[in-house]
Design a protein around this motif. Sequence first.
Motif, PDB file in Angstrom:
ATOM      1  N   SER A  50       0.949  -1.318   0.016  1.00 15.27           N
ATOM      2  CA  SER A  50       0.035   0.203  -0.085  1.00 15.27           C
ATOM      3  C   SER A  50       0.931   1.228   0.284  1.00 15.27           C
ATOM      4  O   SER A  50       0.498   2.028  -0.761  1.00 15.27           O
ATOM      5  N   ASP A  87      -6.075  -1.011  -4.554  1.00 11.41           N
ATOM      6  CA  ASP A  87      -5.532  -1.474  -3.361  1.00 11.41           C
ATOM      7  C   ASP A  87      -6.417  -2.370  -2.711  1.00 11.41           C
ATOM      8  O   ASP A  87      -7.277  -2.286  -2.032  1.00 11.41           O
ATOM      9  N   GLU A  88      -6.108  -3.970  -2.963  1.00 14.43           N
ATOM     10  CA  GLU A  88      -6.896  -4.773  -2.622  1.00 14.43           C
ATOM     11  C   GLU A  88      -8.289  -4.543  -2.707  1.00 14.43           C
ATOM     12  O   GLU A  88      -9.333  -4.743  -1.734  1.00 14.43           O
TER      13      GLU A  88
HETATM   14 MG    MG Z   1      -2.011  -2.760   2.459  1.00 12.25          MG
END
Ligand code: MG
Length: 369
Positions: free
Chosen positions: A44, A159-160
Amino acid sequence: MADVVLKNVSKIYKGGVIGCKNINLSVSDREFCVIVGPSGCGKSTTLRLIAGLEEITEGELYIGGDLVNEIPPKDRDIAMVFQDYALYPHMTVEENMSFGLRLRKYPKDEIKRRVIEAARILEIEHLLSRRPKQLSGGQRQRVALGRAIVRKPKVFLFDEPLSNLDAKLRVQMRIEIKKLHSKLRTTMIYVTHDQVEAMTLGDKIVVMKDGLIQQIDDPLSIYEKPKTQFVAGFIGSPPMNFIRVKVEDKDDYILIKEIGDGFKIVIDRNTFSYLIPYSGKEITLGIRPEDIVDRIFSKIDTKENVVEAEVVAEEPMGSENIIHAKTKSSNLVIRTDGTNRVKMGDRLELLFKLDKLHFFDVDDGKRIE
Ligand code: MG
Ligand code: ADP
């Protein structure tokens, strides 16, 4: 359209916490790049540096050839999709999707055109007048994607984005994102801790650990030639087996001996000449579950190089059977055909595919080759 280049980029948070370190990464225009690694490895952080949500401590970041270290996020022409969709609850889907464009004072008909086009691509046209709470998790994620698409950014960052969805929906949305990439032909950088997502989505995979890049490669190269024992164990499910062995150079062959007076394997000295310097030393042998065959099931006649093991458990999955077995000093996981059933305590005669052996240095974990 744009490429993204990170040159020796590091992020050190207050108090000296390393976010990521010496990141050298080049993502080509239209490429789908996946950054994968365990929680806390700096995925991240790396993505947020690219987005401009964190300040770069050291190094240079280029987007489309321009140095953007000092450029604020809103001027980087990037759209980011997060794990929590961050939709405005009081706005309809249409309002959520158009919000960014309205803020930027785009003409009304242009906004409408873009929203309808994105809704069509994502197949959510019928949901435009609903509010987020009237949507399922998967539909909300589509709206979050739609909000990014209408911006027509040069680069998409994820991000995910699928982490909050249940397993089945995750697989479905994974395919949707892949289709989206081929439709939009835009540079995408996608962060996940899920190695299956990484393997199936990425043109290029970046494996990270402890803030550092371990390997950058295409999915098959990562799988077939992992550069470190960490990458070898992280990518693949069930994971690669690791066995501590001793190497002995016997002049016309090389002998691999399991530590603790276990199995012995004879391998060709020319093919494995890179092991000669390790003669007399211990190294780690790696073998994937699908690269171990049971001699009985494979109908191979030779008794040479047989690894004897005792069954301790099996996980029949229908299409395949995962067998857990013990050698003299190691535990092995073997992936075999679903019809190949075994019982606890069965003695197996296993063969390792000799062209699928991996070797790692015990000190630094690097691939020996
Ligand atoms: Mg992360
Ligand atoms: P990942 O996304 O791979 O799980 P992160 O990039 O979020 O990892 O975190 C990398 C490291 O940086 C971790 O050790 C984390 O605790 C630390 N970290 C992340 N954000 C901050 C922050 N705002 N302040 C201090 N440390 C942070």
